[in-house]
Design a protein around this motif. Sequence first.
Motif, PDB file in Angstrom:
ATOM      1  N   CYS A 147       0.567  -1.675  -0.411  1.00 53.05           N
ATOM      2  CA  CYS A 147       0.083   0.191   0.085  1.00 53.05           C
ATOM      3  C   CYS A 147       0.481   1.690   0.279  1.00 53.05           C
ATOM      4  CB  CYS A 147      -0.891  -0.379   0.972  1.00 53.05           C
ATOM      5  SG  CYS A 147      -2.760  -1.183   0.987  1.00 53.05           S
TER       6      CYS A 147
ATOM      7  N   ARG B 115       2.909   1.591  -2.995  1.00 56.46           N
ATOM      8  CA  ARG B 115       1.467   2.243  -4.130  1.00 56.46           C
ATOM      9  C   ARG B 115       1.633   3.887  -4.269  1.00 56.46           C
ATOM     10  NH1 ARG B 115      -0.147  -3.289  -3.746  1.00 56.46           N
ATOM     11  NH2 ARG B 115      -1.595  -2.610  -2.952  1.00 56.46           N
ATOM     12  N   ILE B 116       1.233   4.068  -2.560  1.00 57.97           N
ATOM     13  CA  ILE B 116       1.193   5.978  -2.829  1.00 57.97           C
ATOM     14  C   ILE B 116       1.860   6.588  -2.692  1.00 57.97           C
ATOM     15  CG2 ILE B 116       0.861   6.917  -0.895  1.00 57.97           C
ATOM     16  CD1 ILE B 116      -1.458   4.991   0.500  1.00 57.97           C
TER      17      ILE B 116
ATOM     18  N   HIS C  95       2.680   6.714  -6.576  1.00 61.59           N
ATOM     19  CA  HIS C  95       1.305   7.712  -7.568  1.00 61.59           C
ATOM     20  C   HIS C  95       1.856   9.388  -6.869  1.00 61.59           C
ATOM     21  CE1 HIS C  95      -1.333   5.736  -9.079  1.00 61.59           C
ATOM     22  NE2 HIS C  95      -1.342   5.090  -8.627  1.00 61.59           N
TER      23      HIS C  95
ATOM     24  N   VAL D 111      -3.315  12.083  -3.883  1.00 61.80           N
ATOM     25  CA  VAL D 111      -3.844  10.688  -3.368  1.00 61.80           C
ATOM     26  C   VAL D 111      -5.110  10.508  -3.511  1.00 61.80           C
ATOM     27  CG1 VAL D 111      -2.618   8.909  -1.182  1.00 61.80           C
ATOM     28  CG2 VAL D 111      -1.462  10.894  -2.981  1.00 61.80           C
TER      29      VAL D 111
ATOM     30  N   ASN E 165      -5.663   6.682  -4.611  1.00 64.17           N
ATOM     31  CA  ASN E 165      -5.296   5.341  -3.872  1.00 64.17           C
ATOM     32  C   ASN E 165      -6.313   4.749  -3.061  1.00 64.17           C
ATOM     33  OD1 ASN E 165      -2.377   7.212  -4.737  1.00 64.17           O
ATOM     34  ND2 ASN E 165      -2.125   4.798  -4.283  1.00 64.17           N
TER      35      ASN E 165
ATOM     36  N   ASP F 148      -6.311   1.771  -0.738  1.00 59.02           N
ATOM     37  CA  ASP F 148      -4.784   1.432  -0.220  1.00 59.02           C
ATOM     38  C   ASP F 148      -5.197   2.379   1.308  1.00 59.02           C
ATOM     39  OD1 ASP F 148      -3.347  -0.241  -1.724  1.00 59.02           O
ATOM     40  OD2 ASP F 148      -2.809   1.712  -3.146  1.00 59.02           O
TER      41      ASP F 148
END
Lengths: 468, 468
Positions: B134, B137-138, B141, B269, B273, B276
Amino acid sequence: MIKKYSIKELLDKGKFFINKKVLVEGWIRSFRYSIFITLNDGSTIRNLQIILSKKLEKEIQKKITIGSSIQVIGIITESIGKKQSIELQSLEITIYGSVDPSILQKSILQPKRHSFEKLRKQAHLRFRTNIFSCIMRIRHHMAFCIHQYFHENGFFYLHTPIITTSNCEGSGKMFQITTMDLKENSIDYTKDFFKCKTYLSVSGQLEAETAALGLGKVYTFGPVFRAENSNTSRHLSEFWMIEPEIAFFHLEENINLAEDFLKFIIRNVLDKNMEDLLFLNEFLKKWRKKEKEHLLDKLELILKFSFKRISYTEAVKILIQEEKKQNIKFFHPVVWGMDLQSEHEQYLVNKYKIPVIVFDYPSCIKAFYMRINNDGKTVRAMDILFPEIGEVIGGSQREERYEILLQRIKDTNTDKNKLWWYLDTRRFGSVPHSGFGLGFDRLVQFITGMNNIRDVIPFPRTPNNAEF
Amino acid sequence: MIKKYSIKELLDKGKFFINKKVLVEGWIRSFRYSIFITLNDGSTIRNLQIILSKKLEKEIQKKITIGSSIQVIGIITESIGKKQSIELQSLEITIYGSVDPSILQKSILQPKRHSFEKLRKQAHLRFRTNIFSCIMRIRHHMAFCIHQYFHENGFFYLHTPIITTSNCEGSGKMFQITTMDLKENSIDYTKDFFKCKTYLSVSGQLEAETAALGLGKVYTFGPVFRAENSNTSRHLSEFWMIEPEIAFFHLEENINLAEDFLKFIIRNVLDKNMEDLLFLNEFLKKWRKKEKEHLLDKLELILKFSFKRISYTEAVKILIQEEKKQNIKFFHPVVWGMDLQSEHEQYLVNKYKIPVIVFDYPSCIKAFYMRINNDGKTVRAMDILFPEIGEVIGGSQREERYEILLQRIKDTNTDKNKLWWYLDTRRFGSVPHSGFGLGFDRLVQFITGMNNIRDVIPFPRTPNNAEF
């Protein structure tokens, strides 16, 4: 308040601005007949023509010199001149910093041709020159579209460490890092900052592999280092590298990705940087007398055809045959098992007139982590060879089988203990995976047509050269 | 050939795929009743449920263990279960790498809660955990939208050098770089790689200034280094920093840009996201018992209001007043001229309940390059203070006046000779310009709600810790 615009915005929209009052800021490129100023603000290679609408006081006029920085408020009007569609009729001028013409004379801002060597010696000022600003804008667009490409294809950007204890490939000399007082007689690394010997990374690949084996698709884009004493036009001690790494990916897919990726970047530069490319194109034709090589044609050619793909074994066969047939003499005679030299690579690229991808190299000349083929002699490696710059991409499918990888580590005298974590990933759901590395600066060099890689990065680092 | 999809693609489009034959690859997260496999491939926090449609041979079934990597070909069907809208009826299964359950037990892949400390010790495997994937991935981004923000606003991305001879701020200990054999008794830097002492850069700002004074708007996004022996939850020896620098830009514009930039990242975000963030939110509530602090609320709050702006002098006045009025005792009593400590910063942020921007600091506590105000005592500096993490951005308008800058360099005992190129830019069309620095990892820490900054970067570098 009067709205501020960049010169790019004004010139891009052109007639839209006619009769509008605007504010611009920039540096004076020329001042003619006490009335015409050409102004540049870095946003574009193009200049804005400014017409002084009233006679300036002598004191102010004296300060309007080449290189000086000014703010102009005025009205956009249609231009009668052929060079530009609009110009700015000034109402107010503010001078920020005036340049003494005697200082200017010795600098690269003096409007005449300067050698690239001289430009490099004034690296802090060369952002102001036409040629270097073109390169920097192209460099930016390339970097951005690289992030875009990976983002849109489901890759995650990964920051692998710069400070490292291991030497990824066993190849390449490394810079050592320390915080100890080097004047002391005894060097005891247990007292150093990281309690061990540390170096600047030559590659983020091994770390990127561990990430791909969890996140699926990742890529790095960061600085890497080589402490080799190479004073060539193609080498930097510090340069930027892009390394995608993909789980569940075989060599063929890796090659397809690499080709698609390179073409995407070049297509993007042709789409987004045409005015900078045209400037460079004219420059190359005029100043380098490289009339035969047209920058735009060269780039278009890369896009036009599929790259030629041949195995190393085929490549060697061809080179030996051609040597016999055409009476070509290579400085390094070709034998299966040797690493291909620049002369061989360039010969292949010239023969096919397009980029060449050579794959399945002998294991003995490649790194330990590349996957062994069933023949036991070759590995799933690939290099992409470009005209002018040679190898632009090197990649491979990685050895995912624990026992074979361990054996390769031993055979290549690699320190197993430092790679326990890398080996470990092969015990926890190992999968076929692949990746490659692209030397960013070298690709900038190819796309901009520069002879020397030091002219495509802001402050180049090379042996004996870290002044600023 | 059957087309391969990522689990994210399949679950995002859901019912679109029903009755379609697809190929997926990933790692097994659970295996229940000898029939249900949950598969994850890193593309998303969500898993795909796979139904084994025929009884597998014992030999194969034994290999289907948690952590193992497989390829599945099957037909997408509607799911009866509540957790997912679709599932995959398997037709063929290929096992790439099976994990021995006895090995798994000791690893962080064992499906149970592990401490963050344990995760860090297996940093090469933690990409496979829900929590760390998580965060990664954040992080991706965030990095991408930062490039996007600057690109769309006409900034050029600049690669400033990592290897440097100067210490930007005079603050912060630096790592030294060498290629010499440190066992030798006499250390002679004229024999070193760069013929002089070199260090790892703490900031690209000074170089970025030279670029902005030609290209107009630039930004850096790269690694920087601190050799301080700080073993805290907010410090890394190697971290990523973003430094925009803008010509013709005053402090107010700089502050506006910084606020807009931070809000853009957080909005992005929240847009991109959410799944996440929701996972992290649940995690924080459940495992940390932080029920009061809701991650999403915290982020939304940042977007909701304009940040509070107060001058340093006002801030000091308020702190002294509040100390008197409310009987608050600071560990460091507040006096005009001192640097604000964490306790003061947190007090201000808590008072206003939104981020606070403090500007116009005393010159004596700030770097030489910040522009002196007319009062002669303060400089055009600004810090943005966030809840939890404190200073997230530090910036300033730069001193563009040659003589005053030279004086400041002398007054702060900065080595003038090493900065000749920096000073030089003030002689060639100097202009008002400003910029700031954002510690990327610290912002990731804030957005993901992690207690320790080591849990938001793949392989953290801290004192005594550079193992892998």
